[in-house]
Design an enzyme around this catalytic site. Structure first.
Site, PDB file in Angstrom:
ATOM      1  N   HIS A   1       0.851  -1.199   0.000  1.00 38.61           N
ATOM      2  CA  HIS A   1       0.000   0.000   0.000  1.00 38.61           C
ATOM      3  C   HIS A   1       0.878   1.238   0.000  1.00 38.61           C
ATOM      4  O   HIS A   1       1.566   1.540   0.973  1.00 38.61           O
ATOM      5  CB  HIS A   1      -0.892   0.006   1.235  1.00 38.61           C
ATOM      6  CG  HIS A   1      -2.061   0.943   1.137  1.00 38.61           C
ATOM      7  ND1 HIS A   1      -1.950   2.236   0.681  1.00 38.61           N
ATOM      8  CD2 HIS A   1      -3.377   0.771   1.433  1.00 38.61           C
ATOM      9  CE1 HIS A   1      -3.147   2.820   0.707  1.00 38.61           C
ATOM     10  NE2 HIS A   1      -4.028   1.951   1.157  1.00 38.61           N
TER      11      HIS A   1
ATOM     12  N   GLU B   1     -11.718  -2.970  -3.826  1.00 37.04           N
ATOM     13  CA  GLU B   1     -11.923  -1.527  -3.643  1.00 37.04           C
ATOM     14  C   GLU B   1     -11.260  -0.783  -4.805  1.00 37.04           C
ATOM     15  O   GLU B   1     -10.463   0.136  -4.614  1.00 37.04           O
ATOM     16  CB  GLU B   1     -11.314  -1.090  -2.305  1.00 37.04           C
ATOM     17  CG  GLU B   1     -11.771  -1.948  -1.134  1.00 37.04           C
ATOM     18  CD  GLU B   1     -11.161  -1.589   0.207  1.00 37.04           C
ATOM     19  OE1 GLU B   1     -11.915  -1.370   1.155  1.00 37.04           O
ATOM     20  OE2 GLU B   1      -9.915  -1.533   0.298  1.00 37.04           O
TER      21      GLU B   1
ATOM     22  N   CYS C   1     -10.330   3.637   8.165  1.00 35.14           N
ATOM     23  CA  CYS C   1      -9.423   4.554   7.468  1.00 35.14           C
ATOM     24  C   CYS C   1     -10.079   5.894   7.123  1.00 35.14           C
ATOM     25  O   CYS C   1      -9.426   6.938   7.167  1.00 35.14           O
ATOM     26  CB  CYS C   1      -8.899   3.906   6.195  1.00 35.14           C
ATOM     27  SG  CYS C   1     -10.197   3.161   5.179  1.00 35.14           S
ATOM     28  N   CYS C   2     -11.391   5.872   6.804  1.00 37.34           N
ATOM     29  CA  CYS C   2     -12.010   7.090   6.251  1.00 37.34           C
ATOM     30  C   CYS C   2     -12.267   8.203   7.274  1.00 37.34           C
ATOM     31  O   CYS C   2     -11.922   9.360   6.998  1.00 37.34           O
ATOM     32  CB  CYS C   2     -13.301   6.749   5.517  1.00 37.34           C
ATOM     33  SG  CYS C   2     -13.102   5.583   4.158  1.00 37.34           S
TER      34      CYS C   2
END
Ligand code: FUB
Ligand code: ZN
Length: 665
Positions: free
Chosen positions: A204, A333, A429-430
């Site tokens: 990532h 995603e 995460c958001c």
């Protein structure tokens, strides 16, 4: 003014802006008064908050956050096991980053002390050689850097570095920065082309963009070099993840469900300069591009910039929703193929739109092009803020353009498409990403190239900028985004010649500009009208944008939007909700030449512009009772006034249907 003014096109240092804008002040206050304390409670497993899985998936850890507890265990202050995702640490880092920006707007000693104590905890959790990661320190120290496709070690490190820079910039906490440098040095000593080092990268992306930032603060070239190494190494040896996997075989997966991802999921299928299309996991791709754009700027790397331009073009011309959402599928995603933009199964992760803003801003540092700022604005006012309820305590992970509650409940393929915003997610995460973006909005408003200040975002504010070595105050006054008139007041102290670039948004075909009351006729260039003159104290510019209600169509290749329109006004995309329009929104049709009306409702959503139009709604005749198909039946319609609300406001009342794209007559 910039931290390091390598070239004349400098980013703007955050403490130079004071936002007074009604629309954004509310959000900045919401971050300070609601999000930061609320998220702190969540990270400490307090506050009786229900954590939902972001989609139906047994493997998602959703009992608690445990993020602070993980650090306490890693620091040796508590006993126990790590809990949560392997990247749980990043929730704390993003919270810390939001705290830093928030302190910059409103200094709160209590909050600063709390954040300082978090830094102290991180110092204790950091290993002697600089390594910092609670999962690997607590659970599997022997697997450190051994399974980078899944481990998120460098991803977490990157988030810490970003937080540390923000915190150091605002509070001058040296410890925060020194932990970051130690961590970056640890990575530097483990990765690279020299024999004995790991010639690989994280699954990532994130460390790359963080190292580029660290270079700008410390002026240490090694960090920029390390960032370049990670970027250029990516996808060159396509056996890297597989080799690590083989060497690690027999051990439990670090993340269930990531075993069989193709290399394109990680943008590791080809070297970055050869990647023509946005592929794979959307957040990863935009974080990669954010880093590439910054590194291209910092090291004047034209090839890298060209690669950024290609990827940008592919995203915004073929893979972006009208809301600025990206990522068309829940599976990985990820991006799918060009023009594949389904409205009700999409992903449009909040983080992905945030990442798109980061990418856009770094492109603006490289070149003057209003279209980058247009996308930034599109994502910001739509897909990004729809990620949060108006109370600052409920969040969307994915941001659909169409929702039918029953389908979300019963279709496993739509389990990620929520109808109401949960309080928190297993994978969180958001929400903290939103907090850090909203509290640092000031960073994105202007860029300076040579002797011109370019206005990327219209936000009422007082900003002190430096052009040609001289401080100039640029003050914006407006009721934007609801009204299109923005007044600029220029205060240069002593007269000075420079350009002021005013972005002409793509949605404003008509506009007028007046300088001290006299209409300006400068021709727009690359999306900006630039007024170049010798500015004197209290010079005033008025830009008047077209706030008419518009209907937009999608490219006919977008199968899901054919014969439909989306309604827009200013930067906002609008939507229909069941609450205002009854159920079966798909039966509503917008006649061709109907007049839309606009009214600002001070009571709704704390004040929002509402659009109405006389439309048609198909009636379901008796003949349809107990029939799925009928031959040659005429369609019948009734007229119906329908109400559109700004997309970001949806799901703040009763749960129900919602749609952005509406059938047209
Ligand atoms: O993998 C870390 C974060 O979790 C990603 O950025 C999000 O897409 C979510 O998968
Ligand atoms: Zn996210």
């Amino acid at each position: 003014m910039a931290l390091i003014d390598i070239k004349n096109s400098s980013p703007v240092q955050i403490n130079d802006v004071k936002i007074t804008d009604k629309f954004w002040s509310k959000y900045i206050e919401l971050v300070r008064t609601e999000m930061i304390p609320y998220q702190w409670n969540v990270l400490n497993d307090q506050g009786n908050i229900t954590i939902q899985k972001e989609r139906n998936d047994e493997t998602i850890p959703s009992e608690k956050s445990h993020a602070i507890e993980n650090f306490k265990i890693a620091a040796g202050l508590k006993e126990g096991n790590h809990y949560g995702w392997v990247f749980q640490d990043s929730d704390v880092y993003k919270w810390l980053e939001a705290v830093a920006y928030s302190l910059n707007h409103y200094y709160d000693n209590k909050l600063k002390k709390l954040a300082d104590s978090v830094i102290d905890l991180l110092e204790l959790a950091q290993e002697k050689d600089g390594y910092l990661n609670t999962y690997f320190s607590i659970e599997e120290p022997e697997r450190r850097f051994k399974k980078l496709a899944e481990s998120h070690e460098l991803y977490c490190a990157g988030h810490y570095i970003e937080a540390a820079i923000a915190y150091y910039n605002v509070t001058k906490n040296e410890k925060a920065l020194s932990i970051a440098c130690k961590l970056a040095d640890c990575i530097d000593s483990n990765f690279g082309t020299k024999p004995g080092k790991i010639r690989g990268y994280d699954g990532h992306e994130e460390i790359e963009l963080a190292l580029a930032k660290l270079y700008q603060v410390t002026k240490e070239n090694k960090y920029l070099e390390l960032s370049r190494f990670f970027l250029y190494e990516r996808g060159t040896d396509t056996t890297f993840f597989d080799r690590q996997k083989k060497e690690d075989s027999g051990k439990k997966p670090i993340i269930e469900g990531m075993k069989n991802r193709p290399l394109s999921y990680y943008q590791a299928h080809k070297p970055i300069l050869e990647q023509e299309e946005a592929e794979g996991h959307a957040v990863r791709l935009v974080y990669l591009c954010t880093a590439m754009a910054d590194v291209a700027y910092l090291s004047e790397d034209q090839e890298m910039l060209e690669a950024c331009r290609r990827l940008w073009k592919n995203i915004v011309e073929k893979k972006m929703y009208i809301t600025g959402g990206i990522g068309s599928t829940v599976d990985g995603e990820a991006f799918t193929s060009d023009y594949d933009l389904p409205n009700d199964t999409m992903y449009c992760e909040t983080c992905a739109s945030i990442g798109l803003i980061f990418f856009a801003y770094n492109m603006l540092k490289n070149e003057v092009k209003g279209s980058y700022a247009d996308v930034m604005e599109r994502a910001l006012y739509n897909s990004v803020i729809s990620g949060m309820a108006l109370d600052g305590k409920h969040f969307f992970y994915v941001n659909p353009l169409e929702v039918t509650p029953e389908n979300s409940a019963k279709d496993p393929g739509k389990s990620h498409v929520k109808v109401t915003r949960p309080e928190w997610f297993g994978c969180a995460c958001c929400p903290p990403n939103l907090a850090r973006l909203l509290s640092s909005l000031d960073k994105y408003m202007y860029t300076i190239h040579d002797d011109t200040i370019y206005t990327n975002l219209y936000v009422e504010s007082q900003t002190s900028l430096e052009v040609k070595g001289i401080k100039v105050n640029v003050n914006q006054k407006s009721n934007y985004p609801w009204d299109g008139d923005i007044t600029f007041n220029i205060e240069p102290g002593t007269p000075i010649a420079f350009g002021l670039g005013l972005r002409i948004p793509e949605w404003s075909k008509k506009y007028k500009i007046y300088v001290n009351g006299i209409e300006a006729n400068e021709i727009p260039n690359k999306g900006f009208v630039t007024i170049f003159r010798e500015w004197k104290q209290n010079d005033e510019i008025l830009i008047s944008l077209d706030m008419g209600i518009q209907t937009w169509s999608a490219n006919p290749y977008v199968r899901d939007d054919l014969n439909k329109v989306a309604v827009k006004r200013g930067p906002f995309v609008y939507c229909l909700e069941e609450e205002d329009n009854g159920e079966n929104l798909h039966l509503i049709m917008i006649p061709k030449d109907e007049k839309f009306t606009y009214n600002f409702d001070t009571q709704l959503f704390g004040g929002a512009g509402v659009i109405k139009v006389n439309a048609k709604k198909r009636t379901i005749q008796k003949e349809w009772e107990n029939k799925l198909y009928l031959q040659d039946i005429d369609e019948e319609y009734k007229s119906k006034q329908i109400t559109f609300i700004p997309y970001y406001c949806w799901a703040n009342r009763n749960p129900g249907e919602m749609r952005v794209w509406v059938a047209k007559d």
